[in-house]
Design a protein around this motif. Structure first.
Motif, PDB file in Angstrom:
ATOM      1  N   LEU A 156       0.831  -1.207   0.000  1.00 14.66           N
ATOM      2  CA  LEU A 156       0.000   0.000   0.000  1.00 14.66           C
ATOM      3  C   LEU A 156       0.867   1.258   0.000  1.00 14.66           C
ATOM      4  CD1 LEU A 156      -2.830  -0.996   2.512  1.00 14.66           C
ATOM      5  CD2 LEU A 156      -2.989  -0.836   0.024  1.00 14.66           C
ATOM      6  N   PHE A 157       1.932   1.249   0.806  1.00 18.64           N
ATOM      7  CA  PHE A 157       2.817   2.415   0.816  1.00 18.64           C
ATOM      8  C   PHE A 157       3.530   2.561  -0.523  1.00 18.64           C
ATOM      9  CE2 PHE A 157       6.898   4.483   1.463  1.00 18.64           C
ATOM     10  CZ  PHE A 157       6.515   5.637   2.123  1.00 18.64           C
ATOM     11  N   GLU A 158       3.896   1.434  -1.137  1.00 11.31           N
ATOM     12  CA  GLU A 158       4.590   1.463  -2.423  1.00 11.31           C
ATOM     13  C   GLU A 158       3.727   2.121  -3.496  1.00 11.31           C
ATOM     14  OE1 GLU A 158       7.231  -1.661  -5.123  1.00 11.31           O
ATOM     15  OE2 GLU A 158       5.536  -2.390  -3.952  1.00 11.31           O
ATOM     16  N   ARG A 191      -6.801  -6.196   7.978  1.00  2.83           N
ATOM     17  CA  ARG A 191      -7.181  -4.938   8.626  1.00  2.83           C
ATOM     18  C   ARG A 191      -5.977  -4.258   9.260  1.00  2.83           C
ATOM     19  NH1 ARG A 191     -10.033  -5.918  12.775  1.00  2.83           N
ATOM     20  NH2 ARG A 191     -10.493  -8.144  12.649  1.00  2.83           N
ATOM     21  N   ARG A 192      -5.130  -5.042   9.904  1.00  5.01           N
ATOM     22  CA  ARG A 192      -3.931  -4.463  10.514  1.00  5.01           C
ATOM     23  C   ARG A 192      -2.957  -3.966   9.448  1.00  5.01           C
ATOM     24  NH1 ARG A 192      -2.801  -8.933  15.312  1.00  5.01           N
ATOM     25  NH2 ARG A 192      -4.180  -7.985  16.878  1.00  5.01           N
ATOM     26  N   GLY A 193      -2.849  -4.708   8.350  1.00  6.56           N
ATOM     27  CA  GLY A 193      -1.973  -4.272   7.280  1.00  6.56           C
ATOM     28  C   GLY A 193      -2.440  -2.971   6.650  1.00  6.56           C
ATOM     29  N   ALA A 194      -3.764  -2.856   6.440  1.00  2.00           N
ATOM     30  CA  ALA A 194      -4.311  -1.625   5.885  1.00  2.00           C
ATOM     31  C   ALA A 194      -4.100  -0.455   6.834  1.00  2.00           C
ATOM     32  CB  ALA A 194      -5.799  -1.802   5.580  1.00  2.00           C
ATOM     33  N   LEU A 252      -1.731  -0.151   9.122  1.00  2.00           N
ATOM     34  CA  LEU A 252      -0.309   0.176   9.142  1.00  2.00           C
ATOM     35  C   LEU A 252       0.092   0.924   7.865  1.00  2.00           C
ATOM     36  CD1 LEU A 252       2.536   0.001  10.257  1.00  2.00           C
ATOM     37  CD2 LEU A 252       2.689  -2.342   9.401  1.00  2.00           C
ATOM     38  N   GLY A 253      -0.426   0.469   6.717  1.00  2.00           N
ATOM     39  CA  GLY A 253      -0.115   1.153   5.466  1.00  2.00           C
ATOM     40  C   GLY A 253      -0.605   2.591   5.464  1.00  2.00           C
ATOM     41  N   ARG A 254      -1.823   2.801   5.928  1.00  2.00           N
ATOM     42  CA  ARG A 254      -2.365   4.159   6.006  1.00  2.00           C
ATOM     43  C   ARG A 254      -1.557   5.018   6.977  1.00  2.00           C
ATOM     44  NH1 ARG A 254      -8.980   3.443   6.035  1.00  2.00           N
ATOM     45  NH2 ARG A 254      -9.270   3.743   3.784  1.00  2.00           N
ATOM     46  N   HIS A 255      -1.133   4.413   8.071  1.00  2.00           N
ATOM     47  CA  HIS A 255      -0.346   5.167   9.041  1.00  2.00           C
ATOM     48  C   HIS A 255       0.970   5.635   8.421  1.00  2.00           C
ATOM     49  CE1 HIS A 255       1.618   6.252  12.831  1.00  2.00           C
ATOM     50  NE2 HIS A 255       2.660   5.589  12.374  1.00  2.00           N
ATOM     51  N   LEU A 256       1.647   4.752   7.708  1.00  2.00           N
ATOM     52  CA  LEU A 256       2.916   5.123   7.085  1.00  2.00           C
ATOM     53  C   LEU A 256       2.718   6.198   6.023  1.00  2.00           C
ATOM     54  CD1 LEU A 256       4.532   1.585   6.698  1.00  2.00           C
ATOM     55  CD2 LEU A 256       5.258   3.380   8.259  1.00  2.00           C
ATOM     56  N   VAL A 257       1.653   6.060   5.226  1.00  2.00           N
ATOM     57  CA  VAL A 257       1.384   7.053   4.186  1.00  2.00           C
ATOM     58  C   VAL A 257       1.081   8.407   4.806  1.00  2.00           C
ATOM     59  CG1 VAL A 257      -0.236   7.720   2.369  1.00  2.00           C
ATOM     60  CG2 VAL A 257       0.627   5.378   2.468  1.00  2.00           C
ATOM     61  N   GLY A 258       0.238   8.429   5.859  1.00  2.00           N
ATOM     62  CA  GLY A 258      -0.120   9.695   6.483  1.00  2.00           C
ATOM     63  C   GLY A 258       0.996  10.310   7.299  1.00  2.00           C
ATOM     64  N   GLU A 259       1.732   9.475   8.060  1.00  2.00           N
ATOM     65  CA  GLU A 259       2.767   9.978   8.953  1.00  2.00           C
ATOM     66  C   GLU A 259       3.978  10.500   8.186  1.00  2.00           C
ATOM     67  OE1 GLU A 259       3.918  10.350  13.165  1.00  2.00           O
ATOM     68  OE2 GLU A 259       2.044   9.744  12.203  1.00  2.00           O
ATOM     69  N   TYR A 260       4.267   9.877   7.041  1.00  2.00           N
ATOM     70  CA  TYR A 260       5.495  10.220   6.319  1.00  2.00           C
ATOM     71  C   TYR A 260       5.201  10.761   4.923  1.00  2.00           C
ATOM     72  CZ  TYR A 260       7.738   7.627  10.053  1.00  2.00           C
ATOM     73  OH  TYR A 260       8.160   7.197  11.278  1.00  2.00           O
TER      74      TYR A 260
END
Length: 413
Positions: free
Chosen positions: A247-249, A334-337, A339-347
């Motif tokens: 998701l981050f990719e 759900r946890r992967g989604a 975590l992916g959203r967190h990385l996209v939003g945080e960084y």
């Protein structure tokens, strides 16, 4: 490892490991080690192959000259079998003469009998000719790739070669491979030097990777325990971070070296879960079953949220993140989604830091799962061309690391 300087040539390190495992692969999957017992064993083995070839040629000549076989079908079968014998024995001769084992043995004899061999120019010419021969390549410097979210992305096209690959290599033969990049080697060696070479409180040597996902390390104060009452497993952790990495990719704007390393290692770990679970810490049967459950759940989510073929990358990201976050989805998704959203939003403004986090995580994960007492599994992997995790396993053996850090009592066995 403490004495290793900062400037380490990762490619050279892994080339040495490939050569070492090349020797091991020859030892297990060819008759070449006969030459290690004595020169006479190697000579007798080669002489027997030559006699077999000569005998097959003589039999074929006699059958043709004396017309022992008259009908065409019998001729085809007979000469096909004789040709197969000649090809196999000729290949054994060539492979034996050009193998690294033979070269090592000849160099040993040359050193031990240098005075006697120095007098003969023919011996030196023959030795030089043998040393110039390239041995049969038994180790492919590649790593398999698999995506839980996009299962068709790395699937080989249907065909005869694919069927043969599946027949000989199992599910690993159905998935495409990529060259092991310099970025991947550098990330793994950097993680090794950081975690094991200079032990720290937060390194992989002091904690189980995934035992606790501490968000304080990744830009937030949120804490997410994986060692709760519902148990924990490396398989679920790999799949969760694999979903988050993909998701981050999708939102990443530039393929940095860290992002390339994180992506390749993420796809490789997903490949191990799907095609080589015996090389991972969790029970292989349980890993297969868990992967099947998650894959079916992904397919159900994608069917419900089908965006068509003309969507952009941003639209695909939003569709996947929304579909995988539904309450009806598997906990891993759900946890992967999340975590992916967190990385996209945080960084969002600092992708480089997120890429380094992902690269370090996947490098540490490979270092964690690599130590194993399952020598048979790694030997079988050598038979199908080798696995990158086997290289890491050999690297850790040289570093004196033979077991994984202690796992929680309620972890999946």
């Amino acid at each position: 490892m403490d004495g290793v300087g900062g400037a380490v040539d990762a490619d050279r390190v892994f080339r040495v490991l490939v050569d070492e495992l090349w020797f091991a692969s020859d030892f297990y999957y060819s008759p070449i080690p006969l030459c290690t017992f004595s020169g006479w064993c190697a000579a007798i083995n080669c002489l027997c192959s030559i006699l077999i070839v000569a005998g097959a040629v003589a039999v074929g000549w006699i059958y043709q000259d004396k017309e022992v076989v008259s009908t065409v079908p019998y001729k085809v079968v007979t000469f096909s079998l004789l040709l197969a014998v000649v090809v196999v024995e000729a290949w054994e001769i060539v492979a034996g003469v050009s193998s690294n084992w033979t070269k090592m043995t000849l160099l040993g004899h040359n050193i031990r009998h240098e005075l006697a061999w120095r007098r003969s120019g023919c011996v030196h010419a023959a030795l030089a000719a043998v040393l110039r021969l390239r041995p049969a390549r038994r180790w492919r410097d590649k790593m398999g790739q698999n995506s839980v979210l996009e299962p068709r992305r790395f699937r080989r096209r249907p065909g005869l070669l694919t069927l043969l690959s599946e027949r000989f290599y199992g599910r690993a033969g159905l998935m495409r491979s990529v060259e092991v990049s310099e970025d991947v080697k550098g990330a793994v060696l950097r993680a090794l030097l950081s975690s094991y070479g200079r032990p720290s409180k937060g390194g992989a040597a002091a904690r189980r990777v995934g035992g606790k996902l501490d968000w304080a390390l990744y830009g937030s104060q949120k804490s997410w325990a994986w060692d709760g009452g519902d148990g924990s497993s490396n398989t679920e952790l790999i799949l969760t971070w694999h979903v988050a990495t993909r998701l981050f990719e999708m939102k990443s704007t530039s393929p940095s070296p860290d992002m390339i390393a994180a992506g390749h290692l993420s796809y490789y770990c997903a490949y191990l879960v799907a095609a080589a679970p015996e090389l991972l810490p969790d029970c292989a049967a349980w890993t297969k079953r868990r992967y099947k459950e998650v894959s079916e759940n992904v397919r159900a989510a994608l069917v419900e949220k089908d965006g068509g073929g003309g969507e952009s990358t941003a639209e695909r990201y939003e569709r996947l993140a929304q579909a995988l976050s539904a309450e009806s989805r598997d906990t891993v998704l759900r946890r992967g989604a999340e975590l992916g959203r967190h990385l996209v939003g945080e960084y969002a403004e600092d992708e480089a830091s997120a890429c380094r986090i992902l690269a370090d995580f996947w490098a540490e994960m490979v270092l964690y799962v690599a130590p194993s007492e399952n020598v048979k599994g790694h030997v079988e992997a050598m038979g199908r061309g080798g696995e990158f995790i086997t290289l890491v396993w050999a690297l850790l053996l040289h570093a004196g690391i033979t077991t994984r850090p202690d796992m929680p009592a309620n972890a999946i066995p």
